[in-house]
Design a protein around this motif. Sequence first.
Motif, PDB file in Angstrom:
ATOM      1  N   PRO A 127       1.005  -1.371  -0.031  1.00 43.57           N
ATOM      2  CA  PRO A 127       0.345   0.557  -0.090  1.00 43.57           C
ATOM      3  C   PRO A 127       0.813   1.261   0.003  1.00 43.57           C
ATOM      4  N   VAL A 128      -0.241   2.326  -0.703  1.00 45.55           N
ATOM      5  CA  VAL A 128       0.761   4.033  -0.391  1.00 45.55           C
ATOM      6  C   VAL A 128       0.019   4.736   0.634  1.00 45.55           C
ATOM      7  N   ILE A 129       0.893   5.028   1.581  1.00 43.61           N
ATOM      8  CA  ILE A 129      -0.374   6.197   2.241  1.00 43.61           C
ATOM      9  C   ILE A 129       0.048   7.684   2.135  1.00 43.61           C
ATOM     10  N   TYR A 130      -1.327   8.646   1.725  1.00 40.26           N
ATOM     11  CA  TYR A 130      -0.971   9.589   1.691  1.00 40.26           C
ATOM     12  C   TYR A 130      -1.554  10.752   2.803  1.00 40.26           C
ATOM     13  N   VAL A 131      -0.922  11.638   3.402  1.00 39.19           N
ATOM     14  CA  VAL A 131      -1.832  12.382   4.435  1.00 39.19           C
ATOM     15  C   VAL A 131      -1.886  13.336   4.137  1.00 39.19           C
ATOM     16  N   LEU A 132      -3.175  14.356   3.923  1.00 33.82           N
ATOM     17  CA  LEU A 132      -3.032  15.196   3.708  1.00 33.82           C
ATOM     18  C   LEU A 132      -4.143  16.513   4.391  1.00 33.82           C
ATOM     19  N   ASP A 133      -3.496  17.730   4.664  1.00 33.19           N
ATOM     20  CA  ASP A 133      -4.011  18.389   6.003  1.00 33.19           C
ATOM     21  C   ASP A 133      -5.703  18.299   4.853  1.00 33.19           C
ATOM     22  N   LYS A 134      -6.216  20.183   6.060  1.00 32.04           N
ATOM     23  CA  LYS A 134      -7.233  20.812   5.996  1.00 32.04           C
ATOM     24  C   LYS A 134      -8.050  20.740   4.191  1.00 32.04           C
ATOM     25  N   ASP A 135      -6.680  21.764   3.990  1.00 33.29           N
ATOM     26  CA  ASP A 135      -6.907  22.016   2.738  1.00 33.29           C
ATOM     27  C   ASP A 135      -6.564  21.271   1.474  1.00 33.29           C
ATOM     28  N   LYS A 136      -6.015  20.206   1.386  1.00 31.92           N
ATOM     29  CA  LYS A 136      -6.209  18.626   1.135  1.00 31.92           C
ATOM     30  C   LYS A 136      -4.897  18.969  -0.139  1.00 31.92           C
ATOM     31  N   LYS A 137      -3.734  19.481   0.850  1.00 29.81           N
ATOM     32  CA  LYS A 137      -2.375  19.673   0.670  1.00 29.81           C
ATOM     33  C   LYS A 137      -1.492  18.133   1.056  1.00 29.81           C
ATOM     34  N   ILE A 138      -0.795  17.677  -0.012  1.00 27.27           N
ATOM     35  CA  ILE A 138       0.132  16.582   0.935  1.00 27.27           C
ATOM     36  C   ILE A 138       0.916  17.154   1.938  1.00 27.27           C
ATOM     37  N   ILE A 139       1.259  16.541   3.319  1.00 25.80           N
ATOM     38  CA  ILE A 139       1.452  16.339   4.416  1.00 25.80           C
ATOM     39  C   ILE A 139       2.605  15.852   4.603  1.00 25.80           C
ATOM     40  N   ALA A 140       2.677  14.556   3.794  1.00 28.41           N
ATOM     41  CA  ALA A 140       3.427  13.389   4.103  1.00 28.41           C
ATOM     42  C   ALA A 140       2.964  12.250   3.207  1.00 28.41           C
ATOM     43  N   LYS A 141       3.795  11.531   2.834  1.00 33.90           N
ATOM     44  CA  LYS A 141       3.864  10.266   1.736  1.00 33.90           C
ATOM     45  C   LYS A 141       4.752   9.090   2.242  1.00 33.90           C
ATOM     46  N   ARG A 142       4.144   7.973   1.389  1.00 31.73           N
ATOM     47  CA  ARG A 142       4.573   6.509   2.706  1.00 31.73           C
ATOM     48  C   ARG A 142       5.266   6.843   3.413  1.00 31.73           C
ATOM     49  N   LEU A 143       4.051   6.692   4.295  1.00 32.45           N
ATOM     50  CA  LEU A 143       4.480   7.135   6.026  1.00 32.45           C
ATOM     51  C   LEU A 143       3.724   5.615   6.403  1.00 32.45           C
ATOM     52  N   PRO A 144       4.448   5.520   7.119  1.00 32.53           N
ATOM     53  CA  PRO A 144       3.855   3.745   7.675  1.00 32.53           C
ATOM     54  C   PRO A 144       3.103   4.077   8.472  1.00 32.53           C
ATOM     55  N   LEU A 145       1.974   2.670   8.192  1.00 33.68           N
ATOM     56  CA  LEU A 145       0.699   2.732   8.531  1.00 33.68           C
ATOM     57  C   LEU A 145       0.393   3.022  10.435  1.00 33.68           C
ATOM     58  N   GLU A 146       1.616   2.888  11.106  1.00 29.84           N
ATOM     59  CA  GLU A 146       1.944   3.179  12.918  1.00 29.84           C
ATOM     60  C   GLU A 146       2.106   4.053  13.384  1.00 29.84           C
ATOM     61  N   GLN A 147       2.901   4.869  11.865  1.00 26.87           N
ATOM     62  CA  GLN A 147       2.951   5.906  12.542  1.00 26.87           C
ATOM     63  C   GLN A 147       2.378   6.852  11.789  1.00 26.87           C
ATOM     64  N   VAL A 148       0.857   6.624  11.640  1.00 19.39           N
ATOM     65  CA  VAL A 148      -0.018   8.008  10.839  1.00 19.39           C
ATOM     66  C   VAL A 148      -0.634   8.692  12.474  1.00 19.39           C
ATOM     67  N   GLU A 149      -1.406   8.195  12.890  1.00 21.10           N
ATOM     68  CA  GLU A 149      -2.205   8.536  14.105  1.00 21.10           C
ATOM     69  C   GLU A 149      -1.115  10.043  15.065  1.00 21.10           C
ATOM     70  N   ASP A 150       0.432   9.326  15.201  1.00 13.70           N
ATOM     71  CA  ASP A 150       1.256   9.941  16.025  1.00 13.70           C
ATOM     72  C   ASP A 150       1.621  11.743  14.744  1.00 13.70           C
ATOM     73  N   PHE A 151       2.132  11.276  13.691  1.00 18.11           N
ATOM     74  CA  PHE A 151       2.761  12.199  13.016  1.00 18.11           C
ATOM     75  C   PHE A 151       2.010  12.892  12.873  1.00 18.11           C
ATOM     76  N   ILE A 152      -0.218  13.091  12.464  1.00 17.72           N
ATOM     77  CA  ILE A 152      -0.586  13.612  12.800  1.00 17.72           C
ATOM     78  C   ILE A 152      -1.135  14.634  14.258  1.00 17.72           C
ATOM     79  N   ASP A 153      -0.619  13.701  15.238  1.00 16.88           N
ATOM     80  CA  ASP A 153      -0.388  14.770  16.222  1.00 16.88           C
ATOM     81  C   ASP A 153       0.376  15.755  16.596  1.00 16.88           C
ATOM     82  N   PHE A 154       1.808  15.182  15.960  1.00 16.52           N
ATOM     83  CA  PHE A 154       2.651  16.179  16.208  1.00 16.52           C
ATOM     84  C   PHE A 154       2.716  17.537  15.530  1.00 16.52           C
TER      85      PHE A 154
END
Length: 481
Positions: free
Chosen positions: A446-473
């Motif tokens: 799989p490939v994971i992207y994380v987008l902010d409120k404006d749907k801009k990319i803030i992370a790409k290929r982030l491991p699933l286990e790190q998603v929540e901690d990354f967003i909190d940070f």
Amino acid sequence: MKHYSKQIFLFLLVLLFGTQSFAQTPSSFSIKGKITGIKDTTVFLAHYFGYNQQVIKDTAKVDSYGQFHFKGTKELPEGLYLIALPKGRYLDIVIGNTNFSFETDTTNLIGKMKVTGSKENEMFFGFQQEMSSKFEKLKQLDAVRRQKKDVASEAAFKKQQADIETFQKIWLDQNKGSFVVKLIKAAQEPEVPAYGKPMVTKADSAAMYQFQFSYYKSHFWDNFDLGDERLMRTPFYQKKLERYFEDLTVQHADSISLEADKILAKVKGRDIRRYTIYKITSSYENPKILGVDGAFVHMAEKYYIGEPALWDTSTVRKMKERIAIVKPLLNGKPFPDMYLTDTLGREIDIRRISADYTVVFIYDPECSHCRESAPKLAKMYPALKQKNIRVLAASIDRSSLKWKKFIKEFKFEPMINGIDIHKNPQTGKEEYYTDFKNFFDVYATPVIYVLDKDKKIIAKRLPLEQVEDFIDFHKKQNIKK
């Protein structure tokens, strides 16, 4: 020219041997060796290409007296070479003058070395022999001081340390201008001077550490001649490049690009320039650290596209193709249009997803890694949703049956589920609009992207286990701003 690791050298000996052994034309290089302790075997001559690769230049048969002869009609590029011996042993030699001989013994390859016809190698081994003798004495004095623990033995130990430092400085000064001195200096670390201010508070300690780091970094390349291509054929250059960019450079695309430009402004030789560009660029194409792939785009545009004379046309073309994929997906860029429909056949507009953050999970229903990640994502989704984080799960497989089976099997129903199937209202036929490989860099799932409120990319290929901690940070960092 092929590059080989030491591990496969012995396999290549039989393949390489023979083609150069019967040359009848005069030799451009002729290196005769005699090593007591080996016989009736084969040795090879190779130059370093970084610390983990070597390039084989010649092989030679060893007779029953330990004698062998490297010779050839092509010039050897200058640098630090090794002669590989049986049982994984090897001997480093300097190649400048390519017509010389040497003699040594396996009981002490360096200590018993005698060189004829090569001033650089006489210096190279003479320095090592002297240093070995002095360090052996230091080792003995260390044993004495540990046993006696008195002032006299401690003083003798420190005096020997000082003698070694003095010898090194005098020897390097007396032989400056030689390649051997460049080799020795290339392996040295910068000497950081003492911090002259008093240490009272934590702020003083922080200031001292900052001083030490800044001095070390600013003087990191002082002893390394970036204009000398011979140093590319040593183990030292690759190590220094990796240390400089991994440990001394802020892992941000702009910082990496700036430091690369500074180094390449000093690297003029064609071969070492190509090597430097390649090493830096390849480190950031698929980086382990988030958000630094902008350094890859900078390097590719400036030093591959911008300096096409250094490369073949195929390499430049492939770089252009890669940039076309990666550049629109850099951090801060708007997430490209992904044309998907939901389970009811309705078009999904990612920009209309109301969420502080959107996680885009791109998967293949039959991919084993996707099937491992899916239950973990389903389990964490309720916690994500409570934080106003939505998940868009997009299938790259266009089989509606497989897609819906995957959703049901892994309980993805609460998420936004999309597939690239669009029915033409006129013909009723299915049409596909999303190029996942070239528009979203999906070469494995799989490939994971994380987008902010404006749907801009803030992370790409982030491991699933790190998603929540990354967003909190990320959320905390935005609050601070």
